[in-house]
Design a protein around this motif. Structure first.
Motif, PDB file in Angstrom:
ATOM      1  N   PRO A 242       0.840  -1.191   0.000  1.00  0.00           N
ATOM      2  CA  PRO A 242       0.000   0.000   0.000  1.00  0.00           C
ATOM      3  C   PRO A 242       0.873   1.239   0.000  1.00  0.00           C
ATOM      4  CG  PRO A 242      -0.037  -1.072   2.146  1.00  0.00           C
ATOM      5  CD  PRO A 242       0.741  -1.949   1.241  1.00  0.00           C
ATOM      6  N   SER A 246      -0.724   5.972   3.039  1.00  0.00           N
ATOM      7  CA  SER A 246      -2.066   5.473   3.283  1.00  0.00           C
ATOM      8  C   SER A 246      -2.419   5.484   4.772  1.00  0.00           C
ATOM      9  CB  SER A 246      -2.118   4.050   2.744  1.00  0.00           C
ATOM     10  OG  SER A 246      -3.356   3.511   2.978  1.00  0.00           O
ATOM     11  N   PHE A 290      -8.805  -3.798   1.419  1.00  0.00           N
ATOM     12  CA  PHE A 290      -8.890  -2.372   1.056  1.00  0.00           C
ATOM     13  C   PHE A 290      -9.772  -1.579   2.015  1.00  0.00           C
ATOM     14  CE2 PHE A 290      -8.454  -4.504  -3.183  1.00  0.00           C
ATOM     15  CZ  PHE A 290      -7.103  -4.254  -3.327  1.00  0.00           C
ATOM     16  N   GLN A 307     -12.635   0.845  -0.662  1.00  0.00           N
ATOM     17  CA  GLN A 307     -12.686   1.193  -2.080  1.00  0.00           C
ATOM     18  C   GLN A 307     -11.753   0.267  -2.848  1.00  0.00           C
ATOM     19  OE1 GLN A 307     -10.952   4.964  -3.282  1.00  0.00           O
ATOM     20  NE2 GLN A 307     -12.490   5.245  -4.881  1.00  0.00           N
ATOM     21  N   ALA A 308     -12.312  -0.466  -3.787  1.00  0.00           N
ATOM     22  CA  ALA A 308     -11.468  -1.331  -4.632  1.00  0.00           C
ATOM     23  C   ALA A 308     -10.634  -0.434  -5.540  1.00  0.00           C
ATOM     24  CB  ALA A 308     -12.354  -2.255  -5.461  1.00  0.00           C
ATOM     25  N   PRO A 309      -9.418  -0.860  -5.896  1.00  0.00           N
ATOM     26  CA  PRO A 309      -8.525   0.031  -6.645  1.00  0.00           C
ATOM     27  C   PRO A 309      -9.095   0.504  -7.981  1.00  0.00           C
ATOM     28  CG  PRO A 309      -7.351  -1.917  -5.897  1.00  0.00           C
ATOM     29  CD  PRO A 309      -8.782  -2.147  -5.576  1.00  0.00           C
ATOM     30  N   ASP A 310      -9.919  -0.331  -8.607  1.00  0.00           N
ATOM     31  CA  ASP A 310     -10.412   0.044  -9.943  1.00  0.00           C
ATOM     32  C   ASP A 310     -11.827   0.621  -9.903  1.00  0.00           C
ATOM     33  OD1 ASP A 310     -11.400  -2.322  -9.028  1.00  0.00           O
ATOM     34  OD2 ASP A 310     -11.557  -3.256 -11.005  1.00  0.00           O
ATOM     35  N   LYS A 336     -11.090   7.202  -8.450  1.00  0.00           N
ATOM     36  CA  LYS A 336     -10.444   5.894  -8.307  1.00  0.00           C
ATOM     37  C   LYS A 336      -9.189   6.027  -7.450  1.00  0.00           C
ATOM     38  CE  LYS A 336     -11.717   3.759 -12.641  1.00  0.00           C
ATOM     39  NZ  LYS A 336     -11.242   3.433 -13.985  1.00  0.00           N
ATOM     40  N   GLY A 337      -9.042   5.128  -6.513  1.00  0.00           N
ATOM     41  CA  GLY A 337      -7.814   5.094  -5.716  1.00  0.00           C
ATOM     42  C   GLY A 337      -7.701   6.177  -4.670  1.00  0.00           C
ATOM     43  N   ALA A 340      -7.062   4.698  -1.068  1.00  0.00           N
ATOM     44  CA  ALA A 340      -5.743   4.088  -0.919  1.00  0.00           C
ATOM     45  C   ALA A 340      -4.653   5.152  -0.831  1.00  0.00           C
ATOM     46  CB  ALA A 340      -5.469   3.175  -2.098  1.00  0.00           C
TER      47      ALA A 340
END
Lengths: 436, 470
Positions: A242, A246, A290, A307-310, A336-337, A340
């Motif tokens: 990560p 983060s 995540f 939150q999923a990376p995509d 997006k992202g 993270a």
């Protein structure tokens, strides 16, 4: 015409070599002395200012100016010599070895002496941080390498590319010259420039102009394109880890209650641990990958986000650590992202808004200060927007927030965010202009 | 004009390309945020690259005209048109590159950020980038009309900068070592005088070079080198000297108005955002870039209390406090009460912004840390460091030994209610109820929670009364 031309004394073997060399030396002295005078005088004139406050960067400006003067002089003289050889018959036919020596080696005295003056200036301006001999040598070799690089490039690539390359090297070197043990790097440029110049002579005599140019360019690029330089340009972060910024823990203002990852997140799971130091209550639970802790809704209830990376959407949930219950709280749309990459978060007391700080880059390597973007999430409306970009923040603290009904103030940073328009701005003296 | 512009692009195309690329790069990577309407702080040394390339592009601006004057004579071109074409050429490069950068920034920005990049923000950001590079080009162009060729332009610049650097050195070396201001002058006034003096010389050099250069553009191609140098010097020197001397002799009040601006340094905002203690700096105006190491403190600062909802300034309490100290620690206890202390001083002030009054509390030691106020807002615990004399074993000597105390202050009366020696490892303190503090040693997880009851009787305060001031 050629047949009736009067032969020069040197061609008639009536012009001794020592006279030729004497004339060339005299020519170099006449042409080089104004540059030498200006180049030595400028750094030395700054010496009285070296102990004054508020003159940050002045020494480097003078060094840069001297460097530019040297670059232009080197390019101009190399251009004239090159042009004379090709287009105009020289008044004094000079054998190739002598011409090369007087073009590359003899005038090195000028940059070397200017380098001494620049070195003395650097020592006077930064007496506490630099070693005397190393600085002096670095300054001398820095200017020698600049001069030779431009002199090598001008005949092969013409004046303007050579000047631009010389100025780029001035910038690279200006950053290097402050460090110790940099002389070998400057020496490398010096040697490669001399070799490139010799090779260009050979190739141009043989008529292989484009091959010669390619060889010069490739040879000089090897001075700069090192494995380390290439490696530094490539992304070197392990994607399985990560980001370092983060959010990995949150705590209350008095640090009595905290939530943190109890095992490294890279193992493919998010194991969160709640710890209340007042009664030594500690409880851990595994969450979907995540998941990040975002803030305390109450002492025992923690707002979590995933939150999923995509994906753009962030799933929100509330974890009651005492009863170990998790309740889904809906979601919000963001970038997006975002989660993270968020470094810290701050939840408003009424749980309506969430401030997220998205760090971008450190002010300088290993600096506690970093540039970041501020995002504000309206949890009731389910959307997050950037409210301010390019804010300078401190890495070790959450922005101290003061929430009002319609505004968020970041104490210390002088920033306000209008929660109705979702726009952030700096507080200015105009905000506090009224007197009773 | 179109043909002259084409001529400029043909003659100066490579320089223009390099310069435009440098501006584009700097605009994208350092000024990018200015297209979002945000402040930009440039810290990279690369920020000087477009400045230098602009200077070089300008320094060769008249080189072709001076070398081939017949090309100008043989066409119906006025010197003014020629100059306008060169300035327009630079303006196109200076503004075109940041505008392109603005468009690229907008295109590559993630969608959520695009609402910050409004057309006005992008245009203002591009103008903010362009104008300084254009001024630098103008400086180079002014030098290019004196001595032919690019090297001649730079030599002219270096020659004009020699008296500037000499003047700066002399100003610092002699005039500010006691002759002008005297040793009794305050540091701020002296710094301001020095700054005004330096600015006067620098501005004089820029103005002198620019006016002198522009004044001979009209005759540049018909004059000899010597004549051009003579005319340049005749215009440059008086302007340079007048501005420099004016800067040196400028009264402090005028210098402060001309060169300094107000800037918010720190804001300590109360928990609910009602009041703030604002620290305001006087900083020199930096027209080229906003740098982080700009020394604001040397030009003075001011602190004041403000009411946030209407921006009204409130009077700071008239207390014996070292307001100039940097290590002032200001803490808002509630929105109505603040607590301020200077580190390593044995006193603390309770400040009431609403009434503008304060109370001094003398402490038995030096303040280290403030803890959370009691749930009813009445008691404030704080850690202090004290010293006491202890005998050194097996000798007749004594030594000062530091120890840590936790004391509790009754906020309305400023009275110290209780004090207790505590372990140095004591970060975990909380209120069990309104009168009982609980604490645990931080080093051991299994340590027992201990309770400390404040037994001293408190002065009763009527519920509707405001905090009494003695």
């Amino acid at each position: 015409m050629e047949a009736t031309r009067m032969r020069h004394p040197i061609e008639q073997d009536r012009f001794p070599t020592y006279r030729l060399w004497g004339r060339l030396l005299w020519k170099e002295w006449r042409e080089g002395r104004p540059i030498l005078a200006v180049g030595v005088a400028l750094p030395l004139l700054t010496l009285p200012m070296s102990k004054r406050e508020g003159m940050t960067g002045f020494d480097y400006s003078v060094m840069g100016l001297v460097g530019i003067l040297l670059v232009l002089w080197a390019a101009d003289r190399a251009r004239r010599i090159g042009m004379d050889r090709g287009q105009v018959r020289q008044a004094l036919p000079i054998p190739a070895p002598a011409r090369w020596i007087f073009m590359h080696l003899v005038p090195l005295l000028v940059p070397a002496l200017i380098g001494v003056a620049v070195g003395v200036m650097m020592i006077a301006w930064h007496p506490e941080s630099v070693a005397f001999k190393a600085t002096l040598m670095a300054a001398i070799f820095y200017l020698l390498s600049t001069f030779l690089l431009v002199t090598a490039l001008t005949p092969s690539l013409s004046m303007i590319p050579a000047v631009i390359a010389g100025i780029l090297w001035l910038f690279v070197g200006l950053d290097l010259v402050r460090w110790e043990n940099v002389t070998p790097q400057f020496m490398k440029v010096i040697l490669l420039s001399l070799v490139a110049s010799l090779l260009w002579e050979a190739f141009s005599r043989a008529g292989w102009v484009w091959t010669g140019r390619a060889v010069v360019i490739v040879l000089l690029l090897t001075a700069f394109v090192t494995p380390d330089a290439v490696r530094s340009l490539l992304p070197h972060r392990d994607p399985s880890q990560p980001p370092s910024y983060s959010i990995d823990s949150i705590s209350t203002e008095d640090h009595l209650i905290s939530v943190e990852f109890s095992s490294p997140e890279s193992l493919g799971r998010s194991m969160l641990s709640y710890n209340d130091r007042r009664d030594n209550f500690e409880h851990g639970r595994e969450f979907p990958y995540f998941t990040r802790p975002l803030g305390f809704i109450a002492e025992d209830r923690v707002l979590l986000g995933r939150q999923a990376p995509d994906k753009r959407d962030i799933h929100l949930s509330v974890w009651n650590a005492r009863t170990d219950e998790v309740r889904e709280e809906g979601g919000l749309m963001a970038m997006k992202g975002l989660l993270a990459a968020a470094g810290s978060s701050e939840l408003s007391p009424d749980g309506h808004y969430l401030l997220l700080v998205k760090p971008k880059k450190e002010l300088y390597p290993n600096s506690p200060q970093f540039w970041g973007n501020l995002w504000m999430a309206d949890l009731k409306r389910g959307r997050a927007v950037p409210v301010m970009a390019n804010v300078l923040l401190l890495a070790w603290e959450n922005p101290p927030a003061a929430w009002t009904l319609d505004r968020l103030y970041l104490s210390g940073y002088g920033i306000q965010v209008d929660l109705r328009t979702m726009r952030g701005s700096y507080l200015t003296p105009a905000h506090f202009g009224r007197t009773p | 004009m179109k043909r002259l512009l084409w001529k400029e692009f043909r003659e100066r195309g490579w320089w223009a390309l390099a310069w435009a690329l440098a501006i584009l790069g700097i605009s994208l990577f350092s000024h990018g945020q200015s297209f979002y309407g945000e402040q930009t702080m440039l810290t990279s040394p690369l920020q000087a690259l477009p400045l230098i390339l602009g200077l070089l592009a300008g320094a060769g601006a008249y080189s072709s005209e001076l070398a081939r004057s017949h090309s100008v004579f043989s066409r119906p071109i006025t010197p003014r048109t020629l100059l306008a074409a060169k300035l327009l050429f630079a303006a196109i490069v200076c503004l075109g590159a940041p505008l392109l950068a603005a468009v690229i920034t907008w295109c590559v920005a993630p969608e959520p950020y695009r609402h910050l990049a409004t057309p006005s923000n992008m245009l203002l950001g591009a103008l903010g980038v362009a104008w300084k590079y254009w001024l630098v080009y103008l400086l180079g162009l002014s030098c290019s009309v004196v001595v032919p060729s690019l090297a001649g332009g730079i030599l002219t610049l270096a020659a004009a900068l020699l008296p500037l650097i000499a003047a700066l050195a002399l100003v610092d070396l002699y005039l500010f070592s006691g002759y002008v201001q005297g040793s009794s002058a305050s540091v701020i006034t002296e710094n301001l005088h020095r700054y005004a003096g330096r600015s006067g010389w620098v501005f004089g050099a820029w103005l002198g070079i620019t006016i002198a250069g522009l004044s001979i553009t009209r005759f540049a191609v018909v004059l000899s080198n010597d004549e051009r140098i003579k005319r340049f010097t005749i215009v440059f020197l008086p302007l340079f000297l007048i501005c420099g001397i004016a800067g040196m002799l400028m009264p402090s009040r005028v210098a402060a108005r001309l060169f300094l601006h107000r800037e918010i340094g720190w804001t300590h905002i109360s928990p609910k955002g009602q009041y703030a203690l604002v620290t305001e700096f006087r900083r020199p105006i930096n027209i080229v870039l906003r740098s982080l190491d700009n020394p604001g403190a040397s030009f003075g600062h001011a602190r004041y209390l403000v009411r946030m909802n209407d921006g009204m300034r409130l009077s700071l309490p008239n207390i014996d406090f070292e307001w100039w100290r940097w290590n002032l620690d200001w803490n808002w206890i509630t929105d109505e009460i603040a607590c301020a202390y200077v580190l390593n001083k044995e006193r603390l002030y309770l400040i009431y912004p609403g009434s503008g009054e304060s109370r001094e509390v003398s402490l038995p030691g030096k303040v280290i840390k403030l803890h959370t106020v009691s749930p009813d807002g009445r008691l404030l615990p704080l850690e202090i460091r004290s010293e006491r004399k202890v005998p050194i074993p097996k000798t007749s000597l004594t030594a000062w030994k530091p120890y840590r105390q936790l004391i509790t202050i009754d906020i309305p009366t400023g009275q110290i209610l209780d004090e207790r020696e505590v372990s140095p490892n004591l970060p975990y303190i909380w209120w069990h109820d309104n009168r009982t503090l609980a604490y645990r040693n931080s080093l051991s997880r299994k340590s027992e929670t201990q309770y400390w009851r404040i037994r001293k009787k408190l002065t009763p305060i009527p519920l509707d009364a405001t905090m009494p001031i003695q």
